[in-house]
Design an enzyme around this catalytic site. Structure first.
Site, PDB file in Angstrom:
ATOM      1  CG  HIS A 106      -0.177  -0.154   2.372  1.00  0.00           C
ATOM      2  ND1 HIS A 106       0.479  -0.983   3.211  1.00  0.00           N
ATOM      3  CD2 HIS A 106       0.206   1.106   3.243  1.00  0.00           C
ATOM      4  CE1 HIS A 106       0.916  -0.704   4.120  1.00  0.00           C
ATOM      5  NE2 HIS A 106       0.894   0.598   4.238  1.00  0.00           N
ATOM      6  CG  ASP A 108       1.915   4.809   4.795  1.00  0.00           C
ATOM      7  OD1 ASP A 108       1.312   3.788   4.768  1.00  0.00           O
ATOM      8  OD2 ASP A 108       3.099   5.283   4.944  1.00  0.00           O
ATOM      9  CG  HIS A 259       5.149   0.970   3.017  1.00  0.00           C
ATOM     10  ND1 HIS A 259       4.818   2.269   2.411  1.00  0.00           N
ATOM     11  CD2 HIS A 259       4.663   0.737   4.005  1.00  0.00           C
ATOM     12  CE1 HIS A 259       3.801   2.699   3.169  1.00  0.00           C
ATOM     13  NE2 HIS A 259       3.956   2.006   4.335  1.00  0.00           N
ATOM     14  NE  ARG A 275       3.414   6.534  10.115  1.00  0.00           N
ATOM     15  CZ  ARG A 275       2.250   6.004   9.786  1.00  0.00           C
ATOM     16  NH1 ARG A 275       2.168   4.579   9.352  1.00  0.00           N
ATOM     17  NH2 ARG A 275       0.921   6.570   9.935  1.00  0.00           N
TER      18      ARG A 275
HETATM   19 FE   FE2 Z   1       2.216   1.942   5.716  1.00  0.00          FE
END
Ligand code: FE2
Length: 290
Positions: A106, A108, A259, A275
Site C-alpha cells: 500500500h 499510506d 510498502h 514514525r
Molecule cells: Fe504503511
C-alpha cells in the site's frame, strides 16, 4: 550540490545516504540534496542514528513539509505528538504502539484527497528474524508495463473506496465503522498514473486494497486490470526488502512507492519503531505529450 555520498539499495530504486548525522545541523544545500534523493530514489536509508532523539527526528522530518498527527492518539509518543509509535510491545497490559502493520502492499493514506507525501521510520528495537519492511517502485512498475496497458492507464481514474474495503476486509475482525468515521473517508478519485511533483516522473498510483473500480469500468473489468498491474509491480526481483538494524532511519516517498510489513514471531520478539508522517498534496495526472 553538497557532495552527499549515496549507494544504491536495488537496481531500480532506493539509495543509502552515507555519513549524514541527523543530530547535527543540516545546511540548506545538503538538505536539498537529501530531498532530491528521496524524490528520485523513492526509498532512502540512513544508518547509525542511535544518538538522535525524538526532537531531532521531528525537526528533520518537518523540513520535508507539514507533519500529520495520527488519529490513534493513544499511540502518539508522550511529549512528541508528531511521533506515532509502531510496536508489538505490551506494557502494563496494553500495547504501547500500533501493532500488526499492513501486510499487503500500500501507499499510506492513498484513499484521502491529499495522500501522505512520505514517512520517516526510525528503528528503536527490531527482531533478529523477520519484521522487515518491503518496498516496490511504482515508477519502475509503470515503465515495465506493456505499452498498450500503460497507454490505457494514462487515461484512467481510479475510485478509492475505503469504506467498501474496510467492510470487506476488516469489519469482521474489528467491527463496523461508525457513521462519523465513514463520513471522513468518502470514495475518492485519483489518476491511475500520477506525475511526481518534484521530478515529473510518472508512477502508477493504484491500490490492490482500496481501489474498487476505474471510472467508467465495472468492478470485474477493473479487477482484471488491477491484477495485471500488481503482477508487474509486485515481483520478488522488483522488491527491496529492508532488514532493519538498530538506529536505521528509512524515508519513503508514498508518491512513487508502495510498502508492506513482513511478519515476525510477535510472541517472542520485540519491534519498536518511531514514525513521522509528512503531509502530501493532491495527485496530479501525468502530463500527456502534445
Ligand atoms: Fe504503511
Amino acid at each position: 550540490m553538497s557532495g552527499l555520498e549515496t549507494r544504491p539499495l536495488h537496481a531500480d530504486f532506493g539509495a543509502e545516504i552515507v555519513g549524514l548525522d541527523l543530530a547535527r545541523p543540516i545546511d540548506d544545500v545538503t538538505f536539498a540534496d537529501v530531498r532530491r534523493t528521496v524524490a528520485e530514489s523513492g526509498v532512502v536509508l540512513i544508518r547509525g542514528q542511535a544518538h538522535i532523539g525524538p526532537e531531532d527526528q521531528v525537526a528533520f522530518s518537518a523540513r520535508f513539509g507539514m507533519l500529520e498527527e495520527h488519529v490513534l492518539t493513544q499511540f502518539l509518543l508522550p511529549g512528541h505528538p508528531e511521533i506515532f509509535v509502531v510496536s508489538n510491545i505490551v506494557e502494563n497490559g496494553r500495547h504501547i504502539g500500533a501493532h500488526g502493520g499492513a501486510k499487503q502492499y500500500h501507499s499510506d493514506l492513498a484513499y484521502l484527497s491529499e495522500p501522505s507525501m512520505g514517512s520517516v521510520f526510525r528503528c528503536v528495537e527490531c527482531p533478529d528474524d523477520g519484521g522487515e519492511t518491503a518496498f516496490v517502485s511504482m515508477a519502475a512498475a509503470y515503465d515495465a508495463l506493456p505499452d498498450d496497458l500503460r497507454r490505457r492507464l494514462d487515461g484512467l481514474d481510479a475510485v478509492y473506496d475505503y469504506v467498501w474495503s474496510y467492510d470487506k476486509r476488516l469489519a469482521p475482525l474489528r467491527g463496523p465503522l461508525s457513521e462519523a468515521q465513514k463520513a471522513k473517508t468518502p470514495p475518492m478519485v485519483h489518476p491511475a498514473v500520477r506525475a511526481h511533483p518534484e521530478t515529473g516522473r510518472p508512477a502508477l498510483f493504484l491500490s490492490d486494497i482500496w481501489v474498487r473500480n476505474f471510472v467508467g469500468l465495472t468492478e470485474a473489468e477493473s479487477r482484471a486490470i488491477l491484477n495485471e498491474v500488481m503482477a508487474t509491480a509486485i515481483r520478488p526481483d522488483a522488491e527491496y526488502v529492508h532488514c532493519w538494524r538498530l538506529a536505521d532511519i528509512v524515508i519513503w516517498d508514498n508518491r512513487s512507492t508502495m510498502h508492506r510489513a513482513c511478519p515476525f514471531d510477535e510472541t517472542i520478539a520485540r519491534r519498536l519503531m518511531h514514525r513521522t508522517t509528512i503531509k502530501g498534496d493532491r495527485p496530479q495526472r501525468k502530463r500527456q505529450a502534445s
